[in-house]
Design a protein around this motif. Structure first.
Motif, mmCIF file in Angstrom:
data_model
loop_
_atom_site.group_PDB
_atom_site.id
_atom_site.type_symbol
_atom_site.label_atom_id
_atom_site.label_comp_id
_atom_site.label_asym_id
_atom_site.label_seq_id
_atom_site.Cartn_x
_atom_site.Cartn_y
_atom_site.Cartn_z
ATOM 1 N N CYS A 56 0.873 -1.139 -0.090
ATOM 2 C CA CYS A 56 -0.087 0.127 -0.039
ATOM 3 C C CYS A 56 0.822 1.429 0.095
ATOM 4 O O CYS A 56 1.912 1.399 0.811
ATOM 5 C CB CYS A 56 -0.942 0.052 1.135
ATOM 6 N N CYS A 100 -0.403 3.435 3.287
ATOM 7 C CA CYS A 100 0.085 3.342 4.820
ATOM 8 C C CYS A 100 1.105 2.053 4.799
ATOM 9 O O CYS A 100 1.646 1.825 6.051
ATOM 10 C CB CYS A 100 -1.339 2.522 5.326
ATOM 11 N N CYS A 152 -6.648 -2.206 -0.035
ATOM 12 C CA CYS A 152 -5.566 -2.450 1.138
ATOM 13 C C CYS A 152 -6.640 -2.999 2.336
ATOM 14 O O CYS A 152 -7.643 -2.293 2.465
ATOM 15 C CB CYS A 152 -5.044 -1.133 1.612
ATOM 16 N N ASN A 197 -5.687 -2.496 5.196
ATOM 17 C CA ASN A 197 -5.354 -1.679 6.492
ATOM 18 C C ASN A 197 -5.839 -0.370 6.412
ATOM 19 O O ASN A 197 -5.797 0.205 7.627
ATOM 20 C CB ASN A 197 -3.695 -2.053 6.530
ATOM 21 N N CYS A 198 -6.237 0.276 5.359
ATOM 22 C CA CYS A 198 -6.537 1.500 5.274
ATOM 23 C C CYS A 198 -7.882 1.695 4.054
ATOM 24 O O CYS A 198 -8.195 0.713 3.613
ATOM 25 C CB CYS A 198 -5.515 2.460 4.977
ATOM 26 N N ASN A 248 -7.338 2.654 1.117
ATOM 27 C CA ASN A 248 -6.982 2.806 -0.454
ATOM 28 C C ASN A 248 -7.330 1.603 -1.268
ATOM 29 O O ASN A 248 -7.180 0.387 -0.753
ATOM 30 C CB ASN A 248 -5.178 2.818 -0.247
#
Ligand code: NAD
Ligand code: ZN
Length: 237
Positions: A118, A121, A140, A142-143, A145
């Motif tokens: 990513c 992040c 992603c 985790n975020c 995106n």
């Protein structure tokens, strides 16, 4: 030239995976799978035409499911077993064939096709599930995106573990280079470093590479045919 207790470093390039069915970049036509490298392997290409770059790498990633290790990958895994902690493998390859052959002490200086990253992040993930291998972008986890990039070092980007690689080459007694044309900087600088710091340098390549004069010993031919015999000799010496 190889004796137990010596430090051995190995550099591999696309040529070692050629006999597994993964095409090299420069061998014949200067194209990588019908594409000019600058059209698919630069941050500029990703910014200008992300869909084309993404489809190119998704095809490379899917291809991993169809290819197998060859005797050259196996031979290097055996060499590592013989030399243990005194062995370092540096590869420019982004496939996973060294790992699949059983190599453990290796650095993938140009990244890994199996992973995505990513740009928002920094999260890096293994992404080889069927839904992650389609032509659609992968978001992603985790975020927010929606578009991960290949975890690949493109031209103009800094290789992973560059200083670890240079230190291993600086310290080794024997440096073995397999299947690389010697065009890509800074990987192509490792051979002159090895030579100038007193290592014995051995090359194995189908064609004489650009920096062939730096080798003490050069074996011309296919890695899958030559390396198993050479490794056997080295382990018996
Ligand atoms: P390259 O394509 O520039 O050179 C390959 C070299 O391997 C040539 O000199 C060729 O003569 C030799 N070769 C071909 N078949 C061989 C065989 N069977 N045995 C031994 N040698 C053989 O490759 P490079 O120097 O690694 O640079 C290409 C760049 O593109 C690298 O940065 C790499 O990350 C990327 N790339 C990776 C892969 C992969 O991961 N398998 C494939 C293509 C390109
Ligand atoms: Zn993210």
């Amino acid at each position: 030239m190889l004796k137990k207790g010596m430090k051995v470093a190995v550099l591999t390039g696309a040529g070692i995976s050629a006999e597994s069915g993964i095409r090299t970049f420069r061998a014949e036509d200067g194209l990588w799978e019908e594409h000019r490298l600058e059209d698919v392997a630069t941050p500029q290409a990703w910014n200008a035409n992300p869909e084309m770059v993404w489809r190119f790498y998704q095809a490379r990633r899917r291809q991993l499911l169809e290819v197998e290790v060859n005797p050259a990958h196996d031979a290097l895994a055996e060499l590592e077993e013989g030399f243990g902690e005194d062995f370092t493998l540096i590869t420019q390859n982004v496939d996973d064939l060294h790992e699949r052959a059983g190599s453990k002490r290796f650095i993938q200086m140009h990244g890994e096709l199996r992973k995505l990253r990513c740009e928002e992040c920094g999260h890096v993930c293994e992404a080889m599930e069927p839904e992650q291998l389609k032509d659609d972008y992968v978001p992603c986890s985790n975020c927010s995106n929606q578009r991960l990039r290949p975890h690949i070092v493109w031209f103009d980007e800094e290789p992973f573990g560059r200083w670890t690689c240079e230190a291993a080459v600086h310290d080794c007694d024997v440096f073995i280079v397999v299947g690389t044309s010697g065009h890509v900087y800074p990987a192509n600088n490792l051979l002159p470093i090895a030579r100038h710091t007193g290592s014995y340098c051995i090359g194995v390549n189908l064609d004489p590479p650009l920096n062939v004069d730096f080798f003490h010993e050069f074996h011309q031919g296919k890695a899958g045919e030559l390396l198993p015999g050479l490794v056997k000799e080295w382990l018996e010496s």
